[in-house]
Design a protein around this motif. Structure first.
Motif, PDB file in Angstrom:
ATOM      1  N   ASN A 295       9.434 -30.271 -14.753  1.00 27.03           N
ATOM      2  CA  ASN A 295       9.107 -31.051 -15.941  1.00 27.03           C
ATOM      3  C   ASN A 295       8.656 -32.426 -15.471  1.00 27.03           C
ATOM      4  O   ASN A 295       9.370 -33.071 -14.694  1.00 27.03           O
ATOM      5  N   ALA A 296       7.497 -32.866 -15.916  1.00 27.75           N
ATOM      6  CA  ALA A 296       6.937 -34.089 -15.358  1.00 27.75           C
ATOM      7  C   ALA A 296       6.065 -34.813 -16.372  1.00 27.75           C
ATOM      8  O   ALA A 296       5.695 -34.274 -17.413  1.00 27.75           O
ATOM      9  N   ALA A 297       5.734 -36.067 -16.039  1.00 24.30           N
ATOM     10  CA  ALA A 297       4.809 -36.884 -16.823  1.00 24.30           C
ATOM     11  C   ALA A 297       3.744 -37.419 -15.879  1.00 24.30           C
ATOM     12  O   ALA A 297       4.037 -37.820 -14.747  1.00 24.30           O
ATOM     13  N   VAL A 298       2.488 -37.423 -16.344  1.00 21.68           N
ATOM     14  CA  VAL A 298       1.376 -37.835 -15.500  1.00 21.68           C
ATOM     15  C   VAL A 298       0.307 -38.485 -16.370  1.00 21.68           C
ATOM     16  O   VAL A 298       0.091 -38.064 -17.508  1.00 21.68           O
ATOM     17  N   PRO A 299      -0.376 -39.537 -15.883  1.00 18.11           N
ATOM     18  CA  PRO A 299      -1.465 -40.144 -16.663  1.00 18.11           C
ATOM     19  C   PRO A 299      -2.587 -39.134 -16.889  1.00 18.11           C
ATOM     20  O   PRO A 299      -3.173 -38.619 -15.934  1.00 18.11           O
ATOM     21  N   SER A 300      -2.895 -38.835 -18.131  1.00 17.52           N
ATOM     22  CA  SER A 300      -3.898 -37.810 -18.418  1.00 17.52           C
ATOM     23  C   SER A 300      -5.283 -38.213 -17.944  1.00 17.52           C
ATOM     24  O   SER A 300      -6.093 -37.355 -17.578  1.00 17.52           O
ATOM     25  N   GLY A 301      -5.584 -39.503 -17.901  1.00 16.56           N
ATOM     26  CA  GLY A 301      -6.907 -39.942 -17.504  1.00 16.56           C
ATOM     27  C   GLY A 301      -7.234 -39.721 -16.046  1.00 16.56           C
ATOM     28  O   GLY A 301      -8.400 -39.834 -15.651  1.00 16.56           O
ATOM     29  N   SER A 302      -6.242 -39.400 -15.225  1.00 16.76           N
ATOM     30  CA  SER A 302      -6.478 -39.226 -13.785  1.00 16.76           C
ATOM     31  C   SER A 302      -6.703 -37.774 -13.384  1.00 16.76           C
ATOM     32  O   SER A 302      -7.014 -37.499 -12.222  1.00 16.76           O
TER      33      SER A 302
ATOM     34  N   SER B   1       2.013 -13.515  -4.599  1.00 22.42           N
ATOM     35  CA  SER B   1       2.063 -12.906  -5.923  1.00 22.42           C
ATOM     36  C   SER B   1       3.101 -13.603  -6.792  1.00 22.42           C
ATOM     37  O   SER B   1       4.012 -14.263  -6.297  1.00 22.42           O
ATOM     38  N   PHE B   2       2.941 -13.466  -8.100  1.00 25.29           N
ATOM     39  CA  PHE B   2       3.964 -13.927  -9.035  1.00 25.29           C
ATOM     40  C   PHE B   2       3.907 -13.047 -10.282  1.00 25.29           C
ATOM     41  O   PHE B   2       2.854 -12.521 -10.643  1.00 25.29           O
ATOM     42  N   ARG B   3       5.046 -12.875 -10.909  1.00 25.93           N
ATOM     43  CA  ARG B   3       5.104 -12.061 -12.114  1.00 25.93           C
ATOM     44  C   ARG B   3       4.541 -12.807 -13.313  1.00 25.93           C
ATOM     45  O   ARG B   3       3.803 -12.259 -14.114  1.00 25.93           O
ATOM     46  N   ARG B   4       4.866 -14.103 -13.418  1.00 28.65           N
ATOM     47  CA  ARG B   4       4.425 -14.891 -14.565  1.00 28.65           C
ATOM     48  C   ARG B   4       4.409 -16.363 -14.197  1.00 28.65           C
ATOM     49  O   ARG B   4       5.304 -16.852 -13.499  1.00 28.65           O
ATOM     50  N   ALA B   5       3.384 -17.070 -14.657  1.00 30.64           N
ATOM     51  CA  ALA B   5       3.321 -18.523 -14.530  1.00 30.64           C
ATOM     52  C   ALA B   5       2.906 -19.092 -15.878  1.00 30.64           C
ATOM     53  O   ALA B   5       1.993 -18.569 -16.519  1.00 30.64           O
ATOM     54  N   HIS B   6       3.571 -20.146 -16.300  1.00 34.79           N
ATOM     55  CA  HIS B   6       3.321 -20.719 -17.624  1.00 34.79           C
ATOM     56  C   HIS B   6       3.261 -22.234 -17.531  1.00 34.79           C
ATOM     57  O   HIS B   6       4.152 -22.875 -16.971  1.00 34.79           O
ATOM     58  N   LEU B   7       2.196 -22.812 -18.077  1.00 35.09           N
ATOM     59  CA  LEU B   7       2.028 -24.261 -18.145  1.00 35.09           C
ATOM     60  C   LEU B   7       1.982 -24.688 -19.604  1.00 35.09           C
ATOM     61  O   LEU B   7       1.213 -24.141 -20.395  1.00 35.09           O
ATOM     62  N   HIS B   8       2.809 -25.650 -19.965  1.00 34.51           N
ATOM     63  CA  HIS B   8       2.799 -26.225 -21.317  1.00 34.51           C
ATOM     64  C   HIS B   8       2.551 -27.716 -21.177  1.00 34.51           C
ATOM     65  O   HIS B   8       3.243 -28.411 -20.429  1.00 34.51           O
ATOM     66  N   LEU B   9       1.555 -28.220 -21.886  1.00 36.86           N
ATOM     67  CA  LEU B   9       1.125 -29.611 -21.761  1.00 36.86           C
ATOM     68  C   LEU B   9       1.077 -30.257 -23.137  1.00 36.86           C
ATOM     69  O   LEU B   9       0.563 -29.667 -24.085  1.00 36.86           O
TER      70      LEU B   9
ATOM     71  N   ALA C  84       0.742 -37.868 -20.293  1.00 34.84           N
ATOM     72  CA  ALA C  84       0.952 -36.504 -20.778  1.00 34.84           C
ATOM     73  C   ALA C  84       2.209 -35.953 -20.124  1.00 34.84           C
ATOM     74  O   ALA C  84       2.558 -36.313 -19.001  1.00 34.84           O
ATOM     75  N   THR C  85       2.895 -35.081 -20.836  1.00 35.29           N
ATOM     76  CA  THR C  85       4.084 -34.435 -20.281  1.00 35.29           C
ATOM     77  C   THR C  85       3.801 -32.944 -20.115  1.00 35.29           C
ATOM     78  O   THR C  85       3.051 -32.345 -20.895  1.00 35.29           O
ATOM     79  N   LEU C  86       4.380 -32.359 -19.106  1.00 37.46           N
ATOM     80  CA  LEU C  86       4.117 -30.950 -18.837  1.00 37.46           C
ATOM     81  C   LEU C  86       5.372 -30.242 -18.361  1.00 37.46           C
ATOM     82  O   LEU C  86       6.293 -30.841 -17.816  1.00 37.46           O
ATOM     83  N   THR C  87       5.372 -28.937 -18.599  1.00 38.47           N
ATOM     84  CA  THR C  87       6.396 -28.047 -18.071  1.00 38.47           C
ATOM     85  C   THR C  87       5.685 -26.902 -17.363  1.00 38.47           C
ATOM     86  O   THR C  87       4.782 -26.278 -17.933  1.00 38.47           O
ATOM     87  N   LEU C  88       6.049 -26.634 -16.127  1.00 38.90           N
ATOM     88  CA  LEU C  88       5.486 -25.535 -15.353  1.00 38.90           C
ATOM     89  C   LEU C  88       6.614 -24.613 -14.931  1.00 38.90           C
ATOM     90  O   LEU C  88       7.596 -25.059 -14.337  1.00 38.90           O
ATOM     91  N   GLU C  89       6.471 -23.330 -15.224  1.00 39.95           N
ATOM     92  CA  GLU C  89       7.462 -22.331 -14.826  1.00 39.95           C
ATOM     93  C   GLU C  89       6.757 -21.182 -14.122  1.00 39.95           C
ATOM     94  O   GLU C  89       5.742 -20.681 -14.607  1.00 39.95           O
ATOM     95  N   THR C  90       7.293 -20.776 -12.978  1.00 37.70           N
ATOM     96  CA  THR C  90       6.739 -19.650 -12.230  1.00 37.70           C
ATOM     97  C   THR C  90       7.870 -18.702 -11.877  1.00 37.70           C
ATOM     98  O   THR C  90       8.902 -19.130 -11.357  1.00 37.70           O
ATOM     99  N   GLN C  91       7.683 -17.414 -12.139  1.00 38.39           N
ATOM    100  CA  GLN C  91       8.729 -16.409 -11.934  1.00 38.39           C
ATOM    101  C   GLN C  91       8.210 -15.275 -11.057  1.00 38.39           C
ATOM    102  O   GLN C  91       7.022 -14.967 -11.046  1.00 38.39           O
TER     103      GLN C  91
END
Length: 310
Positions: free
Chosen positions: A188-195, A140-148, A158-165
């Motif tokens: 906080n990470a960066a990943v090739p969007s095409g993959s 279980s988790f209370r909240r998970a948020h992905l920002h891309l 692409a850069t992303l931020t993932l937070e899970t509480q």
């Protein structure tokens, strides 16, 4: 714990998809939403979201609330984003794949985001009150948020931020996981969007041997009570966690609390390994201990010494 974080990032990254109205195939999974409320052309909110893998009634994902938003996204594209992200999250956490989750579905469900990333668009996905089940095990988790966020360049990642509480687990026979699972984590990470489309298909289907997506992690953190871990590094992600690899630098605050937790959980090999690691770690003035670490072939090494964590 790093394996868990990599798994978490694998799930989160896989929400990318393709254009047009897309229906989640019944051969892959089924979704029910108690109530859906559009908020303009680029925001969609849902209440009572339930997803189950096809043919696996004991593998389910429930979210009390779910919301998606994105640059230039219509309602169907937002729903696709919710479904793909939730599907991959469930498949990753349960470790089950499905022949019915064809790559064509992910390619079709992902085009608006891929086009938007190349134009510098941004996207958000939030789950509230999440519960993933795998038989008797419930995560279980209370909240998970992905920002891309994309970049106006074909070569820029692409850069992303993932937070899970508020993470918790019950019913697991893995005492190490139950004892050391972070209560909250972020990356906080960066990943090739095409993959990302083929990665999503690999996680939920049967991954081919050649799927490998590079990921650069600028920062990650995880906390459980007094135990705190932070770090950075690089990873190569595949459809299987043990086939993925990673290298980086890890800093642990309150290492003694980690050792005590493992010892109390009966993890004598893992606690003994950390006691040894403490001896050759780098010690900071604020009480932290750090190492260079790597994960490859299902084995974690610290300063080139393998740790017996299984």
């Amino acid at each position: 714990m790093k394996k868990l974080l990599i798994t978490t990032v694998l799930a989160a990254l896989s929400c990318m998809g393709h254009a047009g109205a897309t229906t989640l195939p019944d051969t892959c999974a089924r979704v029910q939403v108690a109530a859906t409320q559009p908020h303009g052309n680029s925001v969609l909110a849902g209440h009572g979201y339930d997803l189950a893998l096809a043919g696996r009634p004991n593998q389910t994902f429930h979210a009390t609330d779910i919301a998606a938003s994105g640059t230039g996204m219509g309602q169907q594209a937002l729903r696709d984003m919710e479904d793909v992200a939730s599907l991959v999250l469930l498949a990753t956490m349960t470790g089950h794949h499905s022949d019915g989750c064809a790559q064509d579905y992910f390619a079709s469900a992902a085009a608006p985001i891929m086009d938007g990333l190349r134009a510098g668009g941004s996207y958000d996905l939030t789950w509230q009150g999440g519960l993933l089940t795998n038989g008797d095990t419930k995560l279980s988790f209370r909240r998970a948020h992905l920002h891309l966020v994309g970049a106006k360049s074909a070569s820029a990642p692409a850069t992303l931020t993932l937070e899970t509480q508020g993470i918790g687990i019950t019913g697991s026979h893995n005492t190490l996981l139950a004892s050391a699972l972070p209560q909250q984590a972020s990356a906080n990470a960066a990943v090739p969007s095409g993959s990302l489309v083929e990665l999503a298909a690999a996680i939920t289907g049967h991954p081919p041997e050649n799927v490998m997506v590079p990921l650069r992690v600028s920062s990650l953190s995880a906390q459980r009570g007094a135990m705190q871990i932070s770090g950075n590094g690089e990873a190569n992600l595949t459809g299987h966690t043990d086939a993925s690899s990673a290298t980086g630098h890890i800093l642990v605050q309150n290492l003694d609390a980690v050792i005590d937790t493992l010892r109390n959980a009966g993890q004598t090999r893992a606690s003994a390994a950390l006691i040894l690691a403490k001896l050759f770690g780098h010690h900071s003035d604020n009480g932290g201990t750090s190492w260079d670490v790597s994960w490859e072939g299902g084995v974690m090494t610290v300063n080139h010494i393998p740790l017996p964590i299984h």
